[in-house]
Design a protein around this motif. Sequence first.
Motif, PDB file in Angstrom:
ATOM      1  N   VAL A   1      -5.262   1.856  10.079  1.00  0.00           N
ATOM      2  CA  VAL A   1      -5.302   1.168  11.376  1.00  0.00           C
ATOM      3  C   VAL A   1      -5.879  -0.213  11.097  1.00  0.00           C
ATOM      4  O   VAL A   1      -7.043  -0.330  10.707  1.00  0.00           O
ATOM      5  N   SER A   2      -5.075  -1.256  11.243  1.00  0.00           N
ATOM      6  CA  SER A   2      -5.467  -2.576  10.733  1.00  0.00           C
ATOM      7  C   SER A   2      -5.014  -3.692  11.646  1.00  0.00           C
ATOM      8  O   SER A   2      -4.096  -3.529  12.443  1.00  0.00           O
ATOM      9  N   THR A   3      -5.649  -4.843  11.438  1.00  0.00           N
ATOM     10  CA  THR A   3      -5.182  -6.042  12.125  1.00  0.00           C
ATOM     11  C   THR A   3      -4.349  -6.916  11.195  1.00  0.00           C
ATOM     12  O   THR A   3      -3.449  -7.620  11.633  1.00  0.00           O
ATOM     13  N   LYS A   4      -4.701  -6.892   9.894  1.00  0.00           N
ATOM     14  CA  LYS A   4      -4.016  -7.772   8.946  1.00  0.00           C
ATOM     15  C   LYS A   4      -3.615  -7.025   7.685  1.00  0.00           C
ATOM     16  O   LYS A   4      -4.233  -6.032   7.319  1.00  0.00           O
ATOM     17  N   LEU A   5      -2.597  -7.579   7.039  1.00  0.00           N
ATOM     18  CA  LEU A   5      -2.084  -6.998   5.795  1.00  0.00           C
ATOM     19  C   LEU A   5      -3.162  -7.091   4.714  1.00  0.00           C
ATOM     20  O   LEU A   5      -3.785  -8.137   4.547  1.00  0.00           O
ATOM     21  N   ASN A   6      -3.368  -6.000   3.975  1.00  0.00           N
ATOM     22  CA  ASN A   6      -4.328  -6.073   2.871  1.00  0.00           C
ATOM     23  C   ASN A   6      -3.959  -5.099   1.751  1.00  0.00           C
ATOM     24  O   ASN A   6      -2.951  -4.399   1.828  1.00  0.00           O
ATOM     25  N   ARG A   7      -4.791  -5.083   0.714  1.00  0.00           N
ATOM     26  CA  ARG A   7      -4.476  -4.315  -0.488  1.00  0.00           C
ATOM     27  C   ARG A   7      -4.295  -2.822  -0.208  1.00  0.00           C
ATOM     28  O   ARG A   7      -3.545  -2.147  -0.893  1.00  0.00           O
ATOM     29  N   SER A   8      -4.976  -2.318   0.824  1.00  0.00           N
ATOM     30  CA  SER A   8      -4.861  -0.883   1.118  1.00  0.00           C
ATOM     31  C   SER A   8      -3.474  -0.518   1.653  1.00  0.00           C
ATOM     32  O   SER A   8      -3.112   0.646   1.670  1.00  0.00           O
ATOM     33  N   HIS A   9      -2.704  -1.510   2.080  1.00  0.00           N
ATOM     34  CA  HIS A   9      -1.330  -1.225   2.521  1.00  0.00           C
ATOM     35  C   HIS A   9      -0.380  -1.154   1.342  1.00  0.00           C
ATOM     36  O   HIS A   9       0.688  -0.557   1.435  1.00  0.00           O
ATOM     37  N   VAL A  10      -0.743  -1.773   0.248  1.00  0.00           N
ATOM     38  CA  VAL A  10       0.169  -1.799  -0.895  1.00  0.00           C
ATOM     39  C   VAL A  10      -0.247  -0.821  -2.001  1.00  0.00           C
ATOM     40  O   VAL A  10       0.468  -0.640  -2.973  1.00  0.00           O
ATOM     41  N   HIS A  11      -1.414  -0.213  -1.855  1.00  0.00           N
ATOM     42  CA  HIS A  11      -1.776   0.921  -2.715  1.00  0.00           C
ATOM     43  C   HIS A  11      -1.905   2.122  -1.792  1.00  0.00           C
ATOM     44  O   HIS A  11      -2.977   2.475  -1.341  1.00  0.00           O
ATOM     45  N   HIS A  12      -0.760   2.732  -1.492  1.00  0.00           N
ATOM     46  CA  HIS A  12      -0.720   3.753  -0.444  1.00  0.00           C
ATOM     47  C   HIS A  12      -0.397   5.121  -1.031  1.00  0.00           C
ATOM     48  O   HIS A  12      -0.128   5.253  -2.228  1.00  0.00           O
ATOM     49  N   GLY A  13      -0.419   6.139  -0.161  1.00  0.00           N
ATOM     50  CA  GLY A  13      -0.096   7.503  -0.586  1.00  0.00           C
ATOM     51  C   GLY A  13       1.410   7.729  -0.697  1.00  0.00           C
ATOM     52  O   GLY A  13       2.196   6.790  -0.552  1.00  0.00           O
ATOM     53  N   ARG A  14       1.798   9.005  -0.904  1.00  0.00           N
ATOM     54  CA  ARG A  14       3.235   9.294  -1.053  1.00  0.00           C
ATOM     55  C   ARG A  14       4.001   8.911   0.210  1.00  0.00           C
ATOM     56  O   ARG A  14       5.117   8.423   0.152  1.00  0.00           O
ATOM     57  N   GLU A  15       3.391   9.154   1.355  1.00  0.00           N
ATOM     58  CA  GLU A  15       3.897   8.581   2.607  1.00  0.00           C
ATOM     59  C   GLU A  15       2.777   7.689   3.146  1.00  0.00           C
ATOM     60  O   GLU A  15       1.605   7.983   2.897  1.00  0.00           O
ATOM     61  N   ALA A  16       3.138   6.668   3.896  1.00  0.00           N
ATOM     62  CA  ALA A  16       2.072   5.823   4.445  1.00  0.00           C
ATOM     63  C   ALA A  16       2.470   5.208   5.771  1.00  0.00           C
ATOM     64  O   ALA A  16       3.656   4.958   6.033  1.00  0.00           O
TER      65      ALA A  16
END
Length: 761
Positions: free
Chosen positions: A495-510
Motif C-alpha cells: 500500500v503505497s503513494t510512490k513507486l519504490n524498490r519494494s515494488h520491483v523486488h516482489h513475491g511470486r504474485e504482487a
Amino acid sequence: MLRVTEHTDEHAEDLPEPTLRIRDPKTSAVGIPGVLRSLEYSLREMGPKRSLQTLLKVNQVGGFDCPSCAWPDPDHRKAAEFCENGAKAVAWEATRKRVDRDFFAASSVASLRERDDHWLEAQGRLTEPMYIGPGETHYSPISWGDAIGLIADRLRATDPDRSVFYTSGRASNEAAFVYQLLARQLGTNNLPDCSNMCHESSGTALGEVIGIGKGTVTYADIAEHADLIMIAGQNPGTNHPRMLTALEEAKSHGAKIVSINPLREAGLVKFRNPQTLRGVSSVGTKLADVHVPVKVNGDLALFAGLNKLLVERDAVAHPFLEEHTEGFDVAAQAWAAMEWDDITRLSGIPREDIESLADLVESRERIIVCWAMGLTQHKNSVPTIREIASFLLLRGNIGKPGAGVAPIRGHSNVQGDRTMGIWEKPPAAFLDALRDEFGFDPPREHGYDVVAAIEAMRDGAVDVFMALGGNFAAATPDTAVTTAALADVGLTVQVSTKLNRSHVHHGREALILPCLGRTERDETGGREQHVSVEDSMGMVHGSYGRLLPGSKDLRSEVGIICALGEALFGSDQGVDWTGLGVDYDRIRDHISRVVPGFEDFENKLKSPNGFPLPNGPRDSRTFTTTSGLARITANPLTAVEAPPGHLLLQTLRSHDQFNTTVYGYDDRYRGITGGRHVVFVNPDDLRELGIEDGATVDIVSVWTDGERRAKTFRVVAYGTPRGCVAAYFPETNVLVPLDSYADGSRTPTSKSVVVRLEPHR
Ligand SMILES: Nc1nc2c(c(=O)[nH]1)N[C@H]1C(S)=C(S)[C@@H](COP(=O)(O)OP(=O)(O)OC[C@H]3O[C@@H](n4cnc5c(=O)[nH]c(N)nc54)[C@H](O)[C@@H]3O)O[C@H]1N2
Ligand SMILES: Nc1nc2c(c(=O)[nH]1)N[C@H]1C(S)=C(S)[C@@H](COP(=O)(O)OP(=O)(O)OC[C@H]3O[C@@H](n4cnc5c(=O)[nH]c(N)nc54)[C@H](O)[C@@H]3O)O[C@H]1N2
Ligand SMILES: [Mo]
C-alpha cells in the motif's frame, strides 16, 4: 577462513548520478539557503499556486500534520510552521507527476530494478491498483474489487501465522488501529514495523527501567524549562529541523547545549532561524556550547564515566533515589570498579573532558537527554539507553519540569502506531481490551519483528506479505538476502503513494495498492474524514487532508483495510468492517474504549492543539516497573572495536532524503553535491591505510558468515573520530548482516558495521 558470499550492491555501477562535487562542510544550518531550497522543491513538484495553498496548511490547526518527522508543534504556531525538509516531504507527495498504466506497460520490472531509489520515486504518484502474476515481466491494471478479493483468497488459503503485516510510521492512528485489528482477527501477531529498525531499543530500555517505553518531556520542557540539553546521536539540523527553533528558545532562557556526536553536524554548531531577522541575516545562534566527539558506539562508556564521577563526588539526589528508585548500591559498586582506561578507550574522550562535562552537569538543575538513531542502532543500544536513564535518575532528572528522557521519534506517527497496537509483542492488557470490545480471542503468541519476518520469508515460511506504507526491501538490512526472501513469498502487497524498490523486488504474485497521502482530502464513505496522529512528546492531534487527491482511483488506507476486513470476515463477526470503512468516528469510538488515555477521544480531538496522553514518570513520578520503582543500572562496558586495518561504519541520512525516499543528490551541510556514493573517513586513517582523499573504493563488511560489498564509493576526508567512518543508507544496507542486531531489541546494527576499504577495481 571467511567465506566470500555474493552480497553486492547491484545498483552501484554505472550510476546515473550527476557529477559528484565535494566542498568544505557548512558551519551553520538553514537561513536563506534553506528557505530557497524548500521553495525550489515545491515549485518544481507542485507549481506556484499549489505550493502556496499547500505549505500554508502544514501543521496548522485544521490543516494536515507534516508527513515528515515526529517533532511536536508549539502551542504558539507561526504562519509557516514547517521546515525545509518538511516542505520537501509535502512537495514530494503533492507532485503533479504520475505513474500510470502506460508507465507500467512501457517499463518491465527488470528495467525498473536498474534504476536508483531517487529515480523510482521521482516518477510521481501511483494512480491505480496494479498486479503482476507468476512469470510475468510487467505490472498490469487490476480493479480494486479484484485486488481485495485476491488478497482475501490468498489469506484464507493459508495459516494466519504464514502471513505478515508490516507498517511504516506514516500510517494514521485510525489506519493503524484497523490494521492490527484485521491481523488479530485473522489470528496472528505478525506485525513488524519500522520501529523495529528505529527506536525499538529506546522502548525496550525505558520500559525496563522507568516502566514506559516513551519519552518523559514536553515541548515546553525543552524550549522553556531545561537548563542543560544533551543531544546524543541525533542530527536535528537535517532530521528534525524545527527542533532547532526550540533549542534556540531554550538558549534564550539560559540553557546550555551539549552535542555528543562523532560528527560536528552543522545544525548543532550554529542555527540561522529563517523566522527571525537575526536568522535571515548571517549572525545566527550558536547552539551547542560543547561538542563531545564520541567514537561511534562509545556512548555507553561516556555515560558510565559520567555516572562513575557523579557517584564518586556524591553529587546524587539521595532523597529522590530513596523514594523512587532501586538498585543504586549495586550500581554504585559496579561504577566504582570500572577502569578509566576502558572508559576513555571505548568512548574516545579523555578523562579530563569527561570530568569537565560532569562539572557542567553538577551545575545544572534540570537536564534533558535527547537522542535518535546514533544511539539505538548498535549491539549494546539497550544497555546504553539504560545507562542514560541512570544518568538522569541519579540527580532526580525525571518527573520534574525541564528534565527527562527524550528519544526523538522518526516517522510522523511511528509513536502513535505503537500506541494503537502495531506491535509483534502486544501487552496482555491490550489484547484483553480488544477481546472485550470485539468479542473474539486475539492470538497471544508473539509474532515476527522485522528481522524474524525476513528470516521467515527466507526460510519459505511466509505466503502473504502486506505492507502498509514504507519501503521494506530498501529500509531493511542485508539487501541481497531480503530481496531474495521477498521473491520467495507467494503474494506481496504494497500500500503505497510512490513507486519504490519494494515494488520491483516482489513475491511470486504482487499487488501495488495506491493510497491517499496525508495532504489529500479524504472523502471515503461520501463525507470528509479526518485522522489523528501522536507526536514524539505524546500529544495527539487531528490531521485534515486539504489537497485534491492525486488520482480519482486512490483509496484511503482505512478504506483499503476495511474493504479487506469485509472480504475476509463480513460485518457480523464482532467487527462492523463496512461501518468502520465509511465513518472514522466509529473507529475512534472503539479506540476510546480499547486504548488507555483515549477516553472521550472524539471530543478531545476538537481541542486545537490536541491533547496529551498520560505519562506516569513525567506527570507523577509513577514508575510502572514490577517493583513500582525506577531502576538504576550500571551496564558492563562494551563497544564494537574494529580489528586492525578495519573501520567502524555508521550508515546515516543525507540532507536530501527521507529514509529511503531520496529527494536529490546533495548533502549541503556536509559539503556534498551531485552524488551519494561517498564514504567519510578521518584523514589520519587515510594516511595510515595508504588511501588518498578522493579515491574510489569498495566498502567491504566483515561478518561471521563472510563478506558483503558495496561498490564504488568516493573517499571524502572528513572530521570524524579515528577508526569511525560514515556513508549513506539505503545504499549501504547491503553491508548490514541480517543477524547483527541489538541485544534485547533486535534492531539491526546499522550504526556499527565493521568494514574495510578496498581500492575499486
Ligand atoms: N529530513 C529527514 N527527516 C527525518 C528522516 C529523514 O530521513 N530525513 N528520518 C526520520 C526518521 S524515521 C528518523 S528515525 C529520524 C532519524 O534522525 P537521526 O537519528 O538524526 O538520523 P541519522 O542520519 O541516522 O543520524 C544519526 C546521527 O547520529 C550520529 N551517530 C552515529 N553513530 C553514533 C554513535 O555511536 N554515537 C553518537 N553519539 N552519535 C552517533 C551521526 O553522526 C548522526 O549525526 O529522523 C526522522 N526525520
Ligand atoms: N542502514 C540503515 N537502515 C535503516 C536506517 C538507518 O539509519 N540505517 N534507519 C531505519 C529507520 S529509523 C526507519 S524508520 C526505517 C524506515 O523504513 P520505512 O518506513 O519502511 O521506509 P520509508 O523510506 O520511510 O518509506 C518510504 C515509502 O513510503 C511510502 N509512503 C509515503 N507516504 C505514505 C503514506 O502516506 N501512506 C502509505 N501507505 N505509504 C506512504 C512511499 O511509497 C515511499 O516510497 O529504515 C530503517 N533503515
Ligand atoms: Mo526511524
